[in-house]
Structure formats: C-alpha cells, structure tokens
Design an enzyme around this catalytic site. Structure first.
Site, PDB file in Angstrom:
ATOM      1  N   ARG A 208       9.407 -23.709  18.895  1.00 24.91           N
ATOM      2  CA  ARG A 208       9.552 -22.834  20.044  1.00 24.91           C
ATOM      3  C   ARG A 208       9.158 -23.610  21.290  1.00 24.91           C
ATOM      4  O   ARG A 208       8.159 -24.321  21.307  1.00 24.91           O
ATOM      5  CB  ARG A 208       8.677 -21.579  19.895  1.00 24.91           C
ATOM      6  CG  ARG A 208       9.259 -20.553  18.931  1.00 24.91           C
ATOM      7  CD  ARG A 208      10.519 -19.918  19.513  1.00 24.91           C
ATOM      8  NE  ARG A 208      11.102 -18.903  18.648  1.00 24.91           N
ATOM      9  CZ  ARG A 208      12.109 -19.132  17.814  1.00 24.91           C
ATOM     10  NH1 ARG A 208      12.592 -20.360  17.704  1.00 24.91           N
ATOM     11  NH2 ARG A 208      12.625 -18.162  17.095  1.00 24.91           N
ATOM     12  N   GLU A 237      14.080 -21.200  28.843  1.00 19.61           N
ATOM     13  CA  GLU A 237      15.512 -21.248  28.525  1.00 19.61           C
ATOM     14  C   GLU A 237      16.203 -20.020  29.122  1.00 19.61           C
ATOM     15  O   GLU A 237      15.644 -18.916  29.101  1.00 19.61           O
ATOM     16  CB  GLU A 237      15.714 -21.263  27.002  1.00 19.61           C
ATOM     17  CG  GLU A 237      15.199 -22.502  26.310  1.00 19.61           C
ATOM     18  CD  GLU A 237      15.386 -22.440  24.790  1.00 19.61           C
ATOM     19  OE1 GLU A 237      16.094 -21.532  24.309  1.00 19.61           O
ATOM     20  OE2 GLU A 237      14.821 -23.296  24.086  1.00 19.61           O
ATOM     21  N   HIS A 254      18.808 -25.887  22.061  1.00 20.63           N
ATOM     22  CA  HIS A 254      18.331 -24.898  21.092  1.00 20.63           C
ATOM     23  C   HIS A 254      19.409 -24.610  20.036  1.00 20.63           C
ATOM     24  O   HIS A 254      19.735 -23.454  19.743  1.00 20.63           O
ATOM     25  CB  HIS A 254      17.917 -23.607  21.801  1.00 20.63           C
ATOM     26  CG  HIS A 254      16.977 -22.760  20.987  1.00 20.63           C
ATOM     27  ND1 HIS A 254      16.099 -21.866  21.561  1.00 20.63           N
ATOM     28  CD2 HIS A 254      16.788 -22.649  19.639  1.00 20.63           C
ATOM     29  CE1 HIS A 254      15.418 -21.242  20.615  1.00 20.63           C
ATOM     30  NE2 HIS A 254      15.820 -21.708  19.432  1.00 20.63           N
TER      31      HIS A 254
END
Length: 390
Positions: A208, A237, A254
């Site tokens: 994360r 993000e 990601h």
C-alpha cells in the site's frame, strides 16, 4: 435484482448477468446516486465505500474484487445490515510475478544476480508468503518481518523491521495499510528508516502506498541518489508525486496484481460469496471464465545461464518494463492523474507465469528446477513438473 459494478471488473456478465439488471460504471463515477436503487455493488480499490455512499441506498451486499479492504468502511456496512466480501489472495500470484520481473530487471541493469543479495520480505501474508517461497526455492537468502504473525506463531523465523533493514540489501514491502494501533503500518518506512537503508539497497513497495513516506523517499533519492526504488503503489493515487515518479527506477501504476487470471479469480470469489450468503446456486466454475493464454508453450534449449533462461521466460509472460514505459507515456500525454488512471483502466490481457509451459530440450534439463521454482510449468522428455500454488 439491480447490480452496479465497476466496468473494469472482468467476468461480471457471465457470473452475475443472469441474476438481474447489470449497470457498469467507471470506478470513480460510482457515487451515492449511482447505487441508490442497487441491491448489489461490485467494486475495485478506487471506489471509496463508506456511509456517505450507502446511506440512502437499498444495498444488501457489497463485494470488492481486491485483496485489500482499506477502501471499505465495513463498520458502516455492518451497521446497515449490508453483507460484505473481499477476495483475499486473488491476485497474489500476479503480484509475485511482477516483483520477480522487477528484481530481475534491476539485477540485469546493475550487472548482478539475485542470489548475490539478501532479500527482506516485510509482511508475510498471501503475497509476501508466496514471494518468500519462490525466492527461497531459487536459492536466494531471505529474511521475514511480520510482527502480528511473529506474535501469533512465535518469533522463530521472523526478525524485527530494523534488524531486517540492517541485514538486507533488497527490501520488499507487502503489508496492508493499518492506520493506527500496535501494528500500524502507516509510514512504516518513515524518514528514519529510509535514512537507515544502506547504500545500494533496492526498496520495492507493492503493498500500500501509504506504508512508505514518499516525501522522505524523495529526499533520500534527491539528496543522495544511492538507493534504488521500485514502486507500484503510491501515496495520493492517482495524483502521485511527479518529482518522486521521475526518480524511481521502475514506476508502475498500481498494477502488480493486474493479471487476467487474478481478476477473474476475484470475480469468481465474490460470485461464490454472494451465492453462499443468499443461498443461490453456483452455476459457473472458475475454469469457465479463463481463456487459453496467447502463449501457452515455449521451447527452450541450452546455451543460457539459469538466470538468463529465467529472464527470458519471465519476459515472455510479463515484462514489467512495459508497464513502466506505458505509465511514462500516459503521464506525458495526459498528466499524472489522468495518465495513472488511464493505465489502470480497460481490458487486461496479462497472464500469470503458471499459464506458460516451458518445454526443455536435453541440453536445458538443468533449468527445470529453477523455472518451476519461479512459477512456470515444465515439460521435458522424461518429467512433467506442474507448479502447485502454495
């Protein structure tokens, strides 16, 4: 039944279409208005599921087709009697595939091999555990840090984080985001720990983004430039820090877990969970969802070192440099936020290592154990070795 689903979740029509009306929307457009008359919501990590989203809805079930659940306020769902399911482990194999592709790429750039380094795995869950197993099978010296597991299982086999930082020159971060408490992981790698990294360290985050202090990492990279950063997840993000992005050796949007196999596995896990919770028949097996891979077999003979053979097979299935380059191109054309999101949208074609069978000639038989350890299925004239998921 009305089902609202993120448009980028594959296999939804097959699994859920026969159960009612299906509305597919971009994940960032799923808001309170969109779910007001929905019975079921199927999301990915970019949709924040909280009380504001569900308060005025008639939702009875929310499923996230992701490993992580930090984007879902489960207390809000429970308080309103809304069922919930996630897909733990669905894309763990894909993440490990990407980590191996990344580490092999950095090793090639720096003229070394992975067995010349000690790897520290931080977070030994579905992803970290599989990564540890694969790296160990490849003969790579590994250490593990996972305080909750160490507490539950005993300290044998685990080291604390600061010891791992001191002893390892490759560090792979695979922890969930835990905002506070004894095992909090928010900014687990803070300024002090990033400064403690030895020169020449490789730091990879595929857990994360908020578990790593991006500002502190940028300061280290800007001031000293003596470590190598590999980031798939980022703070803030999709509007990630452009200055940090420009200094990261491998920067991806990601997508470490973005294999078709992993995404379809997640869809099927949520389909199964909803059927079980509501007592409905399960009419579709996972195998029905997965198409044959574009590259199912590769023939390999001698003439390569084991590491060269491994890189060849890895890149035949998934070359992480493509994701790095695609993000750079998208951000130059569309800006950081739109470019980042654009790379995560659309049809996913990437497959997992296990979908490729490598056929080895007589002079390449020595590669069998290496390639099987990395995740490939192996066929030789005398043996067939199919990798089993740990």
């Amino acid at each position: 039944m009305h089902i609202v689903a993120d448009r980028d979740i594959p296999g939804v029509d097959t699994c859920f279409g026969e159960w009612g009306r299906l509305t597919r929307l971009p994940g960032r457009e799923i808001d309170a208005r969109a779910v007001r008359d929905a019975d079921v919501l199927l999301t990915r990590s970019i949709t924040r599921v909280d009380d504001a989203l569900v308060a005025d809805s008639r939702l009875r079930f929310v499923g996230t087709c992701t490993i992580g659940t930090d984007h879902v306020d489960q207390t809000a769902l429970t308080s309103r009697g809304i069922g919930f399911a996630s897909a733990p482990g669905c894309n763990a194999e894909a993440v490990v595939d990407q980590v191996l592709s990344s580490l092999l790429t950095i090793a090639e750039r720096e003229g070394t091999e992975l067995d010349e380094r000690r790897v520290g795995v931080v977070g030994v869950g579905n992803v970290g555990g599989r990564l540890f197993q694969r790296l160990s099978a490849l003969g790579i010296d590994c250490l593990c840090c996972d305080p909750p597991r160490a507490q539950a299982e005993g300290d044998d086999g685990y080291v604390d984080l600061d010891t791992l930082i001191a002893l390892c020159d490759v560090i792979c971060l695979h922890t969930p985001l835990i905002p506070e408490g004894r095992y909090a992981t928010y900014h687990l790698f803070d300024d002090a720990r990033i400064e403690a990294l030895a020169p020449e360290t490789w730091l990879l985050n595929a857990g994360r983004g908020e578990c790593l202090d991006g500002d502190a990492l940028l300061r280290r990279l800007s001031r000293r430039g003596d470590i190598t950063a590999i980031l798939d997840v980022w703070e803030r993000e999709p509007d990630i820090d452009q200055a940090l992005w420009q200094r990261v050796a491998i920067a991806t949007p990601h997508v470490a877990g973005y294999s078709l196999d992993g995404k379809l596995r997640a869809t099927h896990m949520i389909y199964t969970a909803l059927a079980d919770q509501w007592g409905m028949p399960k009419c579709h097996a996972f195998e029905e969802l997965t198409p044959p891979p574009s590259l199912s077999r590769l023939v390999l003979d001698g003439g390569l070192t084991p590491w060269e053979a491994l890189r060849l097979c890895v890149r035949a299935v998934h070359d992480v440099r493509r994701d790095h380059d695609r993000l750079a191109l998208a951000c130059r054309k569309r800006g950081m936020g739109a470019g980042f999101d654009g790379c995560r949208a659309g049809k996913v074609r990437r497959r997992e290592f296990s979908t490729l069978t490598v056929e080895l000639g007589a002079d390449a038989a020595d590669y069998a154990s290496w390639l099987a350890a990395a995740g490939f299925s192996i066929h030789t004239s005398t043996i067939i070795t199919d990798r089993k998921t740990p």
